[in-house]
Design an enzyme around this catalytic site. Structure first.
Site, PDB file in Angstrom:
ATOM      1  N   ASP A 138       7.187  -5.796   0.076  1.00 38.22           N
ATOM      2  CA  ASP A 138       7.546  -4.741   1.037  1.00 38.22           C
ATOM      3  C   ASP A 138       8.885  -4.027   0.802  1.00 38.22           C
ATOM      4  OD1 ASP A 138       5.664  -6.482   2.015  1.00 38.22           O
ATOM      5  OD2 ASP A 138       6.720  -6.915   3.874  1.00 38.22           O
ATOM      6  N   GLN A 150      11.531  -6.744  -0.564  1.00 36.66           N
ATOM      7  CA  GLN A 150      11.212  -8.158  -0.709  1.00 36.66           C
ATOM      8  C   GLN A 150      11.188  -8.490  -2.196  1.00 36.66           C
ATOM      9  OE1 GLN A 150      10.080 -10.607   2.155  1.00 36.66           O
ATOM     10  NE2 GLN A 150      11.830  -9.280   2.466  1.00 36.66           N
TER      11      GLN A 150
HETATM   12  C1  FRU Z   1       4.098  -8.344   4.376  1.00 39.15           C
HETATM   13  C2  FRU Z   1       4.868  -9.629   4.575  1.00 39.15           C
HETATM   14  C3  FRU Z   1       5.790  -9.547   5.764  1.00 39.15           C
HETATM   15  C4  FRU Z   1       6.834 -10.559   5.443  1.00 39.15           C
HETATM   16  C5  FRU Z   1       6.972 -10.405   3.959  1.00 39.15           C
HETATM   17  C6  FRU Z   1       7.294 -11.663   3.233  1.00 39.15           C
HETATM   18  O1  FRU Z   1       3.735  -8.126   3.048  1.00 39.15           O
HETATM   19  O2  FRU Z   1       3.973 -10.713   4.695  1.00 39.15           O
HETATM   20  O3  FRU Z   1       5.137  -9.776   6.991  1.00 39.15           O
HETATM   21  O4  FRU Z   1       8.036 -10.343   6.107  1.00 39.15           O
HETATM   22  O5  FRU Z   1       5.745  -9.889   3.495  1.00 39.15           O
HETATM   23  O6  FRU Z   1       7.544 -11.415   1.893  1.00 39.15           O
END
Ligand code: FRU
Length: 547
Positions: free
Chosen positions: A129, A145
């Protein structure tokens, strides 16, 4: 005999000790620590300590033999110190770890065989994300992420990149590292112009990140602030600011999206909790009050106001979750009241898209970036960001709908281009032959069906556009043009090394996918469909953003 058994056990133990667990110490004099990784080796815990204090801890597949690729660790904060690196797995690879002023593989960086050329990807590791999308002092920030230590999901950090134009990105050191509360899951960022949280320094307003800390037990919401444009971060000492596991009897409480709600003079936080999105409000970003909850959304909330057909006096609010299916409605600062069903405007590899906050009024666009769930085969990185797009609300015959087109800045990547009008498909296919070996292209085309019930455009056997007027589908998803009797369809297609993005009929619908030529297919571009007419065809070679 007994002696031999004792000897064998001794040898096995020695081997065990040798192969499993170990440590090395390094006096830090350079910028990066280069670490070899192999997907064949098991994940195990690596720890960094300085002066007996634990500094970092993460899972890594330290290569015991020949590495598949190298990852790196920024050493800026350890300069001059001695770090003890211990590893709980097969520690044979420890001796190969080395420090340097450049990352291993720098010479081929951004030129790797499967490196997307006009989409953001991280130098090393996995990304999912986008987080904390915020424009500040001439820079678009893209936090994301990130697992810096492997091409698969794990060890969530907030990676960081900045751009002056949304197109060319510069990757900076990690912004947020895992801590005692957990790994760094998704969230958002704001600028605290009124110093509501008290983190500002003189006339420097704090950039504040609001994120989820994920631990095996629960997910809590935390804040951190930066006074140097997102380069370094201080976590709030009294985190977490929201801990709602007990209320929802669920571990799924995450991904805070925060914005300033001007009419009410307060902050709004939208949080995904168990079965939908909750709204919280606050005066200071530290104390939050639960206001309302709407079911039917999963992960990564978004909520923003848009004018309809550009009319500032006619606005609606749009709410969506990670899948992007959205509702249109009203928002009074505490409750979102839907006025529509759920619609989709996009499909395919996109997930967890977020929009920019703090875009200047003089610009006024609602700019979105989504995660492209695209594999990057054989690369030391994985995943990508899709093109930044502009979201608008427009009146259609079905009611108000969300539209999505690439930001105009993508045009700065246009290289050589050609345009044709009114072509028979055979002629179009022939003209497109010259582009078949190009890796990066934008193709804009409108074609007309009259004898055909379905028609489309393929690239090396892969369907870029497949319009079925009989079943009303584009690439398998229901699609009905606003002019229902129209026989035409327009597609704006972006082809990068490993991905394809397609925007249909001026952004009424879009989709993205992995670029997957059929093995052995030599067809190149191929318009198909009985007696179709290619009304217009434009081809742009796309320049790399990494030059
Ligand atoms: C969505 C998600 C979010 C979480 C993140 C973890 O892709 O699952 O809900 O914060 O990725 O990497």
């Amino acid at each position: 005999m007994r002696k031999r058994i004792v000897f064998i056990i001794g040898l096995t133990l020695a081997n065990h000790i040798f192969l499993f667990a170990g440590d090395i110490s390094i006096k830090v004099t350079k910028k990066y620590l280069n670490i070899p990784v192999s997907q064949q080796d098991k994940r195990a815990l690596m720890r960094f300590e300085t002066g007996g204090v634990q500094e970092r801890e993460f899972q890594i597949r330290l290569a015991s033999g020949i590495p598949d690729y190298w990852v790196f660790c920024d050493l800026a904060s350890f300069k001059g110190k001695t770090i003890k690196i211990s590893y709980e797995g097969n520690s044979e690879g420890l001796s190969k770890i080395y420090q340097d002023d450049v990352i291993a593989g720098k010479d081929s960086l951004y030129k790797e065989r499967n490196r997307p050329q006009f989409h953001f990807t991280s130098r090393r590791g996995w990304n999912n994300d986008p987080n904390g999308l915020i424009f500040y002092e001439g820079e678009y920030h893209l936090f994301y992420q990130h697992n810096p230590y492997e091409r698969e999901w794990e060890n969530m950090h907030w990676g960081h990149a900045v751009s002056k134009d949304l197109i060319r990105w510069e990757e900076l050191p990690e912004a947020l590292y895992p801590d005692k509360l957990g790994t760094m899951f998704s969230g958002s960022a704001v600028i605290d112009y009124n110093n509501t949280a008290g983190f500002n320094k003189g006339n420097i307003p704090a950039m504040i990140a609001i994120y989820t800390a994920d631990s095996p037990d629960k997910q809590v919401q935390c804040i951190a602030y930066s006074l140097d444009k997102g380069r370094t971060w201080e976590k709030y000492a009294r985190n977490p600011v929201i801990d709602s596991k007990a209320k929802w009897n669920s571990k799924d409480t995450r991904d805070p999206k925060v914005f300033w709600y001007k009419p009410g003079n307060h902050w709004v936080l939208v949080l995904n909790e168990r079965d939908g999105h909750s709204i919280y409000t606050s005066d200071n970003l530290k104390e939050w009050h639960f206001e309302s909850h709407i079911t039917g959304f999963w992960e990564c909330p978004e909520l923003f106001e848009l004018s309809v057909d550009g009319d500032k006096n006619d606005t609606r609010w749009v709410m969506y979750g990670a899948s992007g299916t959205y509702m249109i409605g009203r928002f009074d600062g505490k409750t979102f009241t839907p006025e529509s069903g759920k619609y989709n405007y996009t499909a395919g590899s996109i997930y967890a898209a977020q929009t920019y906050t703090n875009i200047p009024d003089t610009d006024g666009r609602r700019i979105q970036i989504g995660w492209g769930r695209i594999q990057q085969p054989g690369m030391p990185f994985n995943g990508m960001m899709l093109l930044p797009t502009e979201l608008t609300l427009r009146n259609t015959k079905e009611g108000i709908r969300l539209f999505n087109v690439p930001v105009r800045e993508v045009e700065m990547l246009h290289g050589t281009s050609v345009q044709w009008k009114s072509l028979a498909p055979e002629k179009a296919n022939e003209l497109l032959k010259q582009f078949c070996s190009d890796d990066c292209l934008r193709i804009r085309t409108t074609f007309k069906l009259s004898h055909a019930t379905d028609a489309g455009l393929n690239l090396s056997g892969q369907s870029l556009v497949n319009y079925d007027m009989n079943f009303n589908q584009v690439n398998g998803v229901f699609y009905s043009p606003d002019d229902r009797t129209s026989m035409e369809i327009t597609a704006d297609i972006f082809i990068d090394k490993t991905s394809v993005e397609v925007f249909i009929d001026g952004g009424a619908y879009s989709y993205s996918m992995e670029r997957k030529p059929r093995p052995g297919n030599k067809e190149g571009f191929h318009f198909w469909g009985n007696n179709i007419e290619v009304n217009s065809l434009e081809v742009y070679q796309m320049n790399s953003i990494w030059k």
